[in-house]
Design a protein around this motif. Structure first.
Motif, PDB file in Angstrom:
ATOM      1  N   LEU A   1       3.726  10.894  -0.276  1.00  0.00           N
ATOM      2  CA  LEU A   1       4.903  10.146   0.114  1.00  0.00           C
ATOM      3  C   LEU A   1       6.102  10.822  -0.317  1.00  0.00           C
ATOM      4  CD1 LEU A   1       3.525   6.502  -0.087  1.00  0.00           C
ATOM      5  CD2 LEU A   1       3.800   7.910   2.254  1.00  0.00           C
ATOM      6  N   ALA A   2       6.075  11.390  -1.485  1.00  0.00           N
ATOM      7  CA  ALA A   2       7.374  11.771  -2.110  1.00  0.00           C
ATOM      8  C   ALA A   2       7.857  13.032  -1.412  1.00  0.00           C
ATOM      9  CB  ALA A   2       7.170  12.140  -3.686  1.00  0.00           C
ATOM     10  N   ILE A   3       6.688  13.831  -1.001  1.00  0.00           N
ATOM     11  CA  ILE A   3       6.953  14.964  -0.178  1.00  0.00           C
ATOM     12  C   ILE A   3       7.612  14.602   1.062  1.00  0.00           C
ATOM     13  CG2 ILE A   3       5.787  17.008   1.042  1.00  0.00           C
ATOM     14  CD1 ILE A   3       3.899  17.108  -1.367  1.00  0.00           C
ATOM     15  N   PHE A   4       7.057  13.750   1.932  1.00  0.00           N
ATOM     16  CA  PHE A   4       7.432  13.280   3.159  1.00  0.00           C
ATOM     17  C   PHE A   4       8.855  12.743   2.882  1.00  0.00           C
ATOM     18  CE2 PHE A   4       7.878  10.463   6.768  1.00  0.00           C
ATOM     19  CZ  PHE A   4       7.614  11.574   7.537  1.00  0.00           C
ATOM     20  N   ARG A   5       9.050  12.145   2.255  1.00  0.00           N
ATOM     21  CA  ARG A   5      10.419  11.189   1.776  1.00  0.00           C
ATOM     22  C   ARG A   5      11.468  12.299   1.517  1.00  0.00           C
ATOM     23  NH1 ARG A   5       8.951   7.352   4.967  1.00  0.00           N
ATOM     24  NH2 ARG A   5       7.597   5.881   4.196  1.00  0.00           N
ATOM     25  N   ASP A   6      11.183  13.356   1.039  1.00  0.00           N
ATOM     26  CA  ASP A   6      11.966  14.478   0.567  1.00  0.00           C
ATOM     27  C   ASP A   6      12.424  15.341   1.923  1.00  0.00           C
ATOM     28  OD1 ASP A   6      13.580  15.903  -1.217  1.00  0.00           O
ATOM     29  OD2 ASP A   6      12.168  17.320  -0.887  1.00  0.00           O
ATOM     30  N   SER A   7      11.314  15.506   2.837  1.00  0.00           N
ATOM     31  CA  SER A   7      11.551  16.449   3.829  1.00  0.00           C
ATOM     32  C   SER A   7      11.708  15.720   5.265  1.00  0.00           C
ATOM     33  CB  SER A   7      10.255  17.313   4.034  1.00  0.00           C
ATOM     34  OG  SER A   7       9.304  16.564   4.097  1.00  0.00           O
ATOM     35  N   GLU A   8      11.542  14.549   5.316  1.00  0.00           N
ATOM     36  CA  GLU A   8      11.587  14.034   6.688  1.00  0.00           C
ATOM     37  C   GLU A   8      12.945  14.141   7.444  1.00  0.00           C
ATOM     38  OE1 GLU A   8      11.224   9.509   6.891  1.00  0.00           O
ATOM     39  OE2 GLU A   8      11.811   9.400   4.839  1.00  0.00           O
ATOM     40  N   ASN A   9      13.994  13.946   6.832  1.00  0.00           N
ATOM     41  CA  ASN A   9      15.332  14.119   7.468  1.00  0.00           C
ATOM     42  C   ASN A   9      15.544  15.821   7.777  1.00  0.00           C
ATOM     43  OD1 ASN A   9      16.027  11.348   7.617  1.00  0.00           O
ATOM     44  ND2 ASN A   9      16.860  11.531   5.602  1.00  0.00           N
ATOM     45  N   LYS A  10      15.088  16.622   6.948  1.00  0.00           N
ATOM     46  CA  LYS A  10      15.094  18.013   7.358  1.00  0.00           C
ATOM     47  C   LYS A  10      14.420  18.256   8.453  1.00  0.00           C
ATOM     48  CE  LYS A  10      15.592  18.845   2.211  1.00  0.00           C
ATOM     49  NZ  LYS A  10      14.805  19.337   1.270  1.00  0.00           N
ATOM     50  N   ILE A  11      13.095  17.671   8.600  1.00  0.00           N
ATOM     51  CA  ILE A  11      12.255  17.816   9.809  1.00  0.00           C
ATOM     52  C   ILE A  11      12.969  17.588  11.146  1.00  0.00           C
ATOM     53  CG2 ILE A  11      10.126  17.479  10.797  1.00  0.00           C
ATOM     54  CD1 ILE A  11       8.785  17.551   7.828  1.00  0.00           C
ATOM     55  N   ARG A  12      13.516  16.122  10.826  1.00  0.00           N
ATOM     56  CA  ARG A  12      14.231  15.479  12.121  1.00  0.00           C
ATOM     57  C   ARG A  12      15.319  16.442  12.614  1.00  0.00           C
ATOM     58  NH1 ARG A  12      13.343  10.481   9.221  1.00  0.00           N
ATOM     59  NH2 ARG A  12      11.522   9.295   9.993  1.00  0.00           N
TER      60      ARG A  12
ATOM     61  N   VAL B   1       6.542  22.838   3.021  1.00  0.00           N
ATOM     62  CA  VAL B   1       5.941  21.404   2.962  1.00  0.00           C
ATOM     63  C   VAL B   1       4.717  21.454   3.285  1.00  0.00           C
ATOM     64  CG1 VAL B   1       6.159  19.271   4.442  1.00  0.00           C
ATOM     65  CG2 VAL B   1       8.097  20.402   3.878  1.00  0.00           C
ATOM     66  N   TRP B   2       4.100  22.233   4.222  1.00  0.00           N
ATOM     67  CA  TRP B   2       2.630  22.183   4.620  1.00  0.00           C
ATOM     68  C   TRP B   2       1.714  22.551   3.369  1.00  0.00           C
ATOM     69  CZ3 TRP B   2      -0.162  19.316   7.397  1.00  0.00           C
ATOM     70  CH2 TRP B   2      -1.326  19.720   7.715  1.00  0.00           C
ATOM     71  N   PRO B   3       2.094  23.822   2.774  1.00  0.00           N
ATOM     72  CA  PRO B   3       1.055  24.032   1.684  1.00  0.00           C
ATOM     73  C   PRO B   3       0.761  22.966   0.460  1.00  0.00           C
ATOM     74  CG  PRO B   3       2.321  25.973   2.243  1.00  0.00           C
ATOM     75  CD  PRO B   3       2.910  24.841   2.985  1.00  0.00           C
ATOM     76  N   THR B   4       1.976  22.458   0.218  1.00  0.00           N
ATOM     77  CA  THR B   4       2.063  21.558  -0.735  1.00  0.00           C
ATOM     78  C   THR B   4       1.325  20.036  -0.422  1.00  0.00           C
ATOM     79  OG1 THR B   4       4.094  20.778  -0.309  1.00  0.00           O
ATOM     80  CG2 THR B   4       4.143  22.216  -2.213  1.00  0.00           C
TER      81      THR B   4
ATOM     82  N   GLY C   1      15.238  20.840  18.490  1.00  0.00           N
ATOM     83  CA  GLY C   1      14.161  20.586  19.225  1.00  0.00           C
ATOM     84  C   GLY C   1      13.223  19.170  18.688  1.00  0.00           C
ATOM     85  N   CYS C   2      13.671  18.839  17.541  1.00  0.00           N
ATOM     86  CA  CYS C   2      12.813  17.629  17.157  1.00  0.00           C
ATOM     87  C   CYS C   2      13.678  16.637  17.763  1.00  0.00           C
ATOM     88  CB  CYS C   2      12.791  17.593  15.613  1.00  0.00           C
ATOM     89  SG  CYS C   2      11.760  16.136  14.888  1.00  0.00           S
ATOM     90  N   GLN C   3      13.112  15.591  18.337  1.00  0.00           N
ATOM     91  CA  GLN C   3      13.731  14.164  19.010  1.00  0.00           C
ATOM     92  C   GLN C   3      13.277  13.050  18.010  1.00  0.00           C
ATOM     93  OE1 GLN C   3      12.731  13.711  22.925  1.00  0.00           O
ATOM     94  NE2 GLN C   3      13.437  15.632  23.654  1.00  0.00           N
ATOM     95  N   HIS C   4      11.994  13.083  17.140  1.00  0.00           N
ATOM     96  CA  HIS C   4      11.513  11.940  16.664  1.00  0.00           C
ATOM     97  C   HIS C   4      10.590  12.384  15.684  1.00  0.00           C
ATOM     98  CE1 HIS C   4      10.263   7.830  16.519  1.00  0.00           C
ATOM     99  NE2 HIS C   4       9.155   8.269  16.532  1.00  0.00           N
ATOM    100  N   LEU C   5      10.521  11.850  14.647  1.00  0.00           N
ATOM    101  CA  LEU C   5       9.619  11.838  13.715  1.00  0.00           C
ATOM    102  C   LEU C   5       9.442  10.450  12.944  1.00  0.00           C
ATOM    103  CD1 LEU C   5       7.755  13.418  11.788  1.00  0.00           C
ATOM    104  CD2 LEU C   5       9.602  13.883  10.135  1.00  0.00           C
TER     105      LEU C   5
END
Length: 106
Positions: A19-30, A74-77, A34-38
């Motif tokens: 959850l810490a990894i996701f919260r840290d990276s979610e806005n970068k992914i968004r 993100v993916w390896p961690t 081409g990313c419309q939604h996450l």
């Protein structure tokens, strides 16, 4: 539009790390081209199972993200926290109300 679902089963004691990894990276992914939604979903019955649900303009946009430095961090961690192999798939809208063109079948 391409929808990508990735189902991930984590070691229960590693969920907070994920959850810490996701919260840290979610806005970068968004903000990737081409990313419309996450969004992140948690399984209703298994609290250590999560799915990412994302929309991409095209498969090329998704693949560009998957080749990016961000994904390389993100993916390896994230993968190191798994209790089972992930299940990932991409889908296009289908049916009479779909705005997409049917894909050929083999």
């Amino acid at each position: 539009m391409l929808t990508r679902i990735v189902r991930m089963t984590f070691q229960p004691e590693k969920v907070a790390d994920f959850l810490a990894i996701f919260r840290d990276s979610e806005n970068k992914i968004r903000n990737m081209p081409g990313c419309q939604h996450l969004e992140l979903w948690q399984d209703a019955d298994m609290p250590n199972v999560y799915c990412t649900h994302s929309h991409w303009n095209s498969a090329d946009d998704l693949n560009n993200y998957r080749r990016s430095a961000l994904f390389g961090q993100v993916w390896p961690t994230t993968k190191a926290l798994f209790a089972a192999p992930p299940l990932a798939f991409s889908v296009y809208p289908a049916g009479p109300d779909s705005t997409s063109t049917p894909r050929p079948t083999s």
